[in-house]
Design a protein around this motif. Structure first.
Motif, PDB file in Angstrom:
ATOM      1  N   GLU A 172     -21.929 -15.267   4.340  1.00 24.87           N
ATOM      2  CA  GLU A 172     -21.877 -16.298   3.327  1.00 24.87           C
ATOM      3  C   GLU A 172     -21.678 -17.901   4.250  1.00 24.87           C
ATOM      4  OE1 GLU A 172     -18.114 -15.907   1.197  1.00 24.87           O
ATOM      5  OE2 GLU A 172     -18.748 -14.358  -0.387  1.00 24.87           O
ATOM      6  N   ARG A 173     -21.219 -17.563   5.430  1.00 24.53           N
ATOM      7  CA  ARG A 173     -21.396 -19.050   6.146  1.00 24.53           C
ATOM      8  C   ARG A 173     -22.510 -18.960   7.128  1.00 24.53           C
ATOM      9  NH1 ARG A 173     -16.222 -21.679   7.852  1.00 24.53           N
ATOM     10  NH2 ARG A 173     -14.597 -21.315   6.257  1.00 24.53           N
ATOM     11  N   GLY A 174     -23.377 -17.949   6.701  1.00 24.86           N
ATOM     12  CA  GLY A 174     -24.748 -18.127   7.702  1.00 24.86           C
ATOM     13  C   GLY A 174     -24.702 -17.104   9.090  1.00 24.86           C
ATOM     14  N   TYR A 175     -23.831 -16.490   9.398  1.00 22.69           N
ATOM     15  CA  TYR A 175     -23.605 -15.974  10.429  1.00 22.69           C
ATOM     16  C   TYR A 175     -24.183 -14.457  10.385  1.00 22.69           C
ATOM     17  CZ  TYR A 175     -20.745 -19.480  12.548  1.00 22.69           C
ATOM     18  OH  TYR A 175     -20.159 -20.789  13.099  1.00 22.69           O
ATOM     19  N   GLN A 176     -24.740 -13.858  11.407  1.00 24.10           N
ATOM     20  CA  GLN A 176     -25.001 -12.658  11.751  1.00 24.10           C
ATOM     21  C   GLN A 176     -23.688 -12.024  12.235  1.00 24.10           C
ATOM     22  OE1 GLN A 176     -28.966 -11.339  13.362  1.00 24.10           O
ATOM     23  NE2 GLN A 176     -29.293 -13.621  13.366  1.00 24.10           N
ATOM     24  N   SER A 177     -23.658 -10.541  12.050  1.00 28.19           N
ATOM     25  CA  SER A 177     -22.472  -9.941  12.609  1.00 28.19           C
ATOM     26  C   SER A 177     -22.919  -9.098  13.515  1.00 28.19           C
ATOM     27  CB  SER A 177     -21.584  -9.008  11.567  1.00 28.19           C
ATOM     28  OG  SER A 177     -20.977  -9.817  10.600  1.00 28.19           O
ATOM     29  N   LEU A 178     -22.165  -8.907  14.880  1.00 26.74           N
ATOM     30  CA  LEU A 178     -22.453  -8.000  15.972  1.00 26.74           C
ATOM     31  C   LEU A 178     -21.075  -7.281  15.993  1.00 26.74           C
ATOM     32  CD1 LEU A 178     -23.676  -6.882  18.810  1.00 26.74           C
ATOM     33  CD2 LEU A 178     -22.530  -8.843  19.699  1.00 26.74           C
ATOM     34  N   VAL A 179     -21.303  -5.838  15.732  1.00 23.68           N
ATOM     35  CA  VAL A 179     -20.257  -4.818  15.281  1.00 23.68           C
ATOM     36  C   VAL A 179     -20.197  -3.877  16.496  1.00 23.68           C
ATOM     37  CG1 VAL A 179     -19.338  -3.232  13.951  1.00 23.68           C
ATOM     38  CG2 VAL A 179     -20.250  -4.995  12.717  1.00 23.68           C
ATOM     39  N   SER A 180     -18.966  -3.774  17.118  1.00 21.19           N
ATOM     40  CA  SER A 180     -18.693  -2.745  18.254  1.00 21.19           C
ATOM     41  C   SER A 180     -17.446  -2.106  18.194  1.00 21.19           C
ATOM     42  CB  SER A 180     -18.398  -3.800  19.448  1.00 21.19           C
ATOM     43  OG  SER A 180     -17.927  -2.719  20.629  1.00 21.19           O
ATOM     44  N   PHE A 181     -17.577  -0.665  18.052  1.00 17.71           N
ATOM     45  CA  PHE A 181     -16.705   0.180  17.634  1.00 17.71           C
ATOM     46  C   PHE A 181     -16.099   0.784  19.111  1.00 17.71           C
ATOM     47  CE2 PHE A 181     -18.842   0.743  13.736  1.00 17.71           C
ATOM     48  CZ  PHE A 181     -17.970   0.660  12.855  1.00 17.71           C
ATOM     49  N   GLN A 182     -14.815   0.630  19.366  1.00 19.93           N
ATOM     50  CA  GLN A 182     -14.188   0.942  20.767  1.00 19.93           C
ATOM     51  C   GLN A 182     -12.652   1.786  20.723  1.00 19.93           C
ATOM     52  OE1 GLN A 182     -13.962  -2.593  23.253  1.00 19.93           O
ATOM     53  NE2 GLN A 182     -15.626  -3.546  22.312  1.00 19.93           N
ATOM     54  N   SER A 183     -12.854   2.726  21.506  1.00 17.68           N
ATOM     55  CA  SER A 183     -11.539   3.530  21.486  1.00 17.68           C
ATOM     56  C   SER A 183     -11.058   3.638  22.858  1.00 17.68           C
ATOM     57  CB  SER A 183     -11.663   4.873  20.529  1.00 17.68           C
ATOM     58  OG  SER A 183     -12.664   5.514  21.143  1.00 17.68           O
ATOM     59  N   GLU A 184     -11.921   3.556  23.827  1.00 18.67           N
ATOM     60  CA  GLU A 184     -11.568   4.197  25.346  1.00 18.67           C
ATOM     61  C   GLU A 184     -11.704   3.017  26.183  1.00 18.67           C
ATOM     62  OE1 GLU A 184     -10.184   7.123  25.389  1.00 18.67           O
ATOM     63  OE2 GLU A 184     -10.944   7.843  23.433  1.00 18.67           O
ATOM     64  N   ALA A 185     -10.870   3.280  27.137  1.00 23.94           N
ATOM     65  CA  ALA A 185     -10.795   2.149  28.161  1.00 23.94           C
ATOM     66  C   ALA A 185     -11.955   1.829  29.105  1.00 23.94           C
ATOM     67  CB  ALA A 185      -9.566   2.408  29.088  1.00 23.94           C
ATOM     68  N   GLU A 186     -12.701   2.796  29.237  1.00 21.61           N
ATOM     69  CA  GLU A 186     -14.107   2.432  29.986  1.00 21.61           C
ATOM     70  C   GLU A 186     -15.118   1.820  28.874  1.00 21.61           C
ATOM     71  OE1 GLU A 186     -14.319   6.912  28.587  1.00 21.61           O
ATOM     72  OE2 GLU A 186     -12.803   5.395  29.461  1.00 21.61           O
ATOM     73  N   HIS A 187     -14.717   1.496  27.679  1.00 24.84           N
ATOM     74  CA  HIS A 187     -15.652   0.730  26.836  1.00 24.84           C
ATOM     75  C   HIS A 187     -15.082  -0.617  26.493  1.00 24.84           C
ATOM     76  CE1 HIS A 187     -17.002   5.387  25.951  1.00 24.84           C
ATOM     77  NE2 HIS A 187     -17.969   4.678  26.777  1.00 24.84           N
ATOM     78  N   TYR A 188     -13.896  -0.892  26.923  1.00 24.54           N
ATOM     79  CA  TYR A 188     -13.423  -2.077  26.328  1.00 24.54           C
ATOM     80  C   TYR A 188     -14.124  -3.327  26.701  1.00 24.54           C
ATOM     81  CZ  TYR A 188      -8.853   0.524  25.545  1.00 24.54           C
ATOM     82  OH  TYR A 188      -7.975   1.377  25.202  1.00 24.54           O
ATOM     83  N   SER A 189     -14.363  -4.031  25.573  1.00 21.90           N
ATOM     84  CA  SER A 189     -15.388  -5.234  25.846  1.00 21.90           C
ATOM     85  C   SER A 189     -14.824  -6.451  24.837  1.00 21.90           C
ATOM     86  CB  SER A 189     -16.740  -4.997  25.874  1.00 21.90           C
ATOM     87  OG  SER A 189     -17.630  -6.282  25.801  1.00 21.90           O
ATOM     88  N   TRP A 190     -14.151  -7.514  25.386  1.00 20.93           N
ATOM     89  CA  TRP A 190     -13.895  -8.555  24.256  1.00 20.93           C
ATOM     90  C   TRP A 190     -14.452 -10.028  24.391  1.00 20.93           C
ATOM     91  CZ3 TRP A 190     -11.057  -5.018  21.598  1.00 20.93           C
ATOM     92  CH2 TRP A 190     -10.179  -4.213  22.442  1.00 20.93           C
ATOM     93  N   ASN A 191     -14.808 -10.360  25.465  1.00 21.40           N
ATOM     94  CA  ASN A 191     -15.485 -11.733  25.705  1.00 21.40           C
ATOM     95  C   ASN A 191     -16.740 -11.749  25.479  1.00 21.40           C
ATOM     96  OD1 ASN A 191     -14.100 -13.912  26.423  1.00 21.40           O
ATOM     97  ND2 ASN A 191     -13.293 -12.926  28.351  1.00 21.40           N
ATOM     98  N   PHE A 192     -17.216 -11.555  24.061  1.00 21.25           N
ATOM     99  CA  PHE A 192     -18.620 -12.008  23.600  1.00 21.25           C
ATOM    100  C   PHE A 192     -18.799 -13.230  23.594  1.00 21.25           C
ATOM    101  CE2 PHE A 192     -17.288  -7.512  21.998  1.00 21.25           C
ATOM    102  CZ  PHE A 192     -18.345  -6.919  22.091  1.00 21.25           C
ATOM    103  N   VAL A 193     -17.917 -14.017  23.404  1.00 21.81           N
ATOM    104  CA  VAL A 193     -18.260 -15.637  23.408  1.00 21.81           C
ATOM    105  C   VAL A 193     -18.447 -15.915  25.121  1.00 21.81           C
ATOM    106  CG1 VAL A 193     -17.264 -17.846  22.927  1.00 21.81           C
ATOM    107  CG2 VAL A 193     -16.772 -16.094  21.525  1.00 21.81           C
ATOM    108  N   ALA A 194     -17.873 -15.596  25.752  1.00 23.68           N
ATOM    109  CA  ALA A 194     -17.973 -15.907  27.442  1.00 23.68           C
ATOM    110  C   ALA A 194     -19.535 -15.440  27.576  1.00 23.68           C
ATOM    111  CB  ALA A 194     -17.000 -15.415  28.172  1.00 23.68           C
ATOM    112  N   SER A 195     -19.940 -14.258  27.226  1.00 23.38           N
ATOM    113  CA  SER A 195     -21.063 -13.652  27.663  1.00 23.38           C
ATOM    114  C   SER A 195     -22.409 -14.161  26.824  1.00 23.38           C
ATOM    115  CB  SER A 195     -21.117 -12.355  27.344  1.00 23.38           C
ATOM    116  OG  SER A 195     -20.946 -11.929  25.982  1.00 23.38           O
ATOM    117  N   GLY A 196     -22.118 -15.100  25.883  1.00 21.72           N
ATOM    118  CA  GLY A 196     -23.240 -15.779  24.997  1.00 21.72           C
ATOM    119  C   GLY A 196     -23.698 -14.922  23.870  1.00 21.72           C
TER     120      GLY A 196
END
Length: 343
Positions: A98-122
């Motif tokens: 509604e605000r004109g944004y696309q969504s990047l969806v990530s499902f995470q449950s295990e430590a080796e897959h944790y990734s949070w800094n999507f803004v920092a990575s551009g």
């Protein structure tokens, strides 16, 4: 010779506005009035002007994308999350669109897959995190991460000021008052109340307040332990119904627990709602197909999505501060509670 490529300057002249207004109107800025936006869009269509979205994002330094991380239970397929969180995910993606944004969806449950800094990575302009509060390792890792950009959390077991939650206390009071209105006086609360389940703690508090206001005695919470909420509800129902002072109604901390309670009550020969009333919380669609259909408290999922997105898309600090933290709820009447008794 034919005319060259149409530019935003041409659109501005045709619409009678500035070039910057054209840019903001076509980018969906809320600072532009609907009337001005319509005039700009009409001029753009008439001239055959199309926004180069990629170039616009490069110029602005924005991606036009929101990252949405869904936290699952450790040890399970990360996409195996509750129906509640899938509903919340859908409403959040819709609100972003509604605000004109696309969504990047990530499902995470295990430590080796944790990734949070999507803004920092551009990769995104903001971060929304939702999911089960019992994956403490995931939430702890998120809390220790120095996030860049705006972020907001649903399901976060920490009260660090970035959370959004349903009106858990108010919803619990709605549930208990509905049971009282049906004539119930001995109402049990089924759900584990601890630091890992802040939403259950808030619902128990609402349960306690409603009973005390009615002059009735609240009981201690009956734990519903284990990863399988439905199985936990079945086990808790046995505990509840084997009490010497057996309750005449059960308020379950969520719908999955309530569905297990309904199954076990049926196995034990109790008829719902004649023998005992049952009400849940979350508004899961599966409750419609239970036997009997489950009366529940439902958060406004559409509003929840809008509130989450509002926190990460706010254009000013004041707008971010004014965004709601609590999402309204409503009572969904089905058939697991007797009709209201008229006095």
């Amino acid at each position: 010779m034919g005319r060259g490529r149409v530019t935003s300057i041409d659109v501005a002249e045709a619409a009678g506005v500035s070039q910057s207004t054209v840019s903001r109107a076509l980018a969906g800025s809320p600072a532009i009035t609907p009337e001005t936006r319509m005039r700009v869009e009409q001029a753009a269509r008439a001239l055959g002007y199309h926004v180069d979205a990629r170039a616009a994002r490069l110029r602005s330094g924005r991606t036009g994308t929101l990252a949405i991380v869904v936290v699952g239970r450790s040890g399970y397929d990360p996409t195996r999350v509750s129906a509640f969180h899938y509903a919340l995910l859908g409403s959040t993606c819709a609100a972003a669109a509604e605000r004109g944004y696309q969504s990047l969806v990530s499902f995470q449950s295990e430590a080796e897959h944790y990734s949070w800094n999507f803004v920092a990575s551009g990769q995104a302009d903001g971060l929304v995190v939702m999911g089960t509060s019992v994956n403490r390792a995931a939430w702890a890792d998120l809390r220790q991460t120095e996030l860049q950009g705006p972020s907001v959390f649903w399901g976060d077991p920490f009260d660090d000021g970035r959370w959004v939650r349903a009106d858990n206390r108010g919803g619990a009071q709605l549930a208990v008052n509905r049971l009282i209105a049906a004539g119930h006086k001995r109402i049990a609360f089924v759900g584990t109340v601890d630091a890992i389940h802040p939403q259950f703690a808030e619902r128990y508090e609402g349960y306690r307040i409603a009973l005390e206001q009615a002059g009735l005695e609240p009981g201690k919470p009956v734990p519903a332990e284990g990863d399988d909420r439905v199985a936990a509800g079945r086990a808790a129902a046995i505990t509840v119904m084997e009490q010497s002072d057996r309750p005449d109604a059960i308020f379950a901390a969520n719908d999955a627990i309530a569905l297990g309670v309904l199954e076990q009550l049926s196995r034990m020969g109790f008829t719902v709602p004649d023998d005992i009333g049952v009400i849940g919380f979350d508004g899961l669609a599966a409750g419609e197909h239970a036997h009997p259909p489950l009366t529940t408290i439902e958060p406004d999922f559409a509003e929840a999505g809008r509130v989450l997105v509002a926190h990460v898309c706010a254009e000013t600090d004041d707008e971010a501060r004014e965004a709601a933290r609590r999402v309204p709820v409503r009572l969904v009447e089905r058939r697991s509670v007797r009709p209201v008794q008229l006095s």
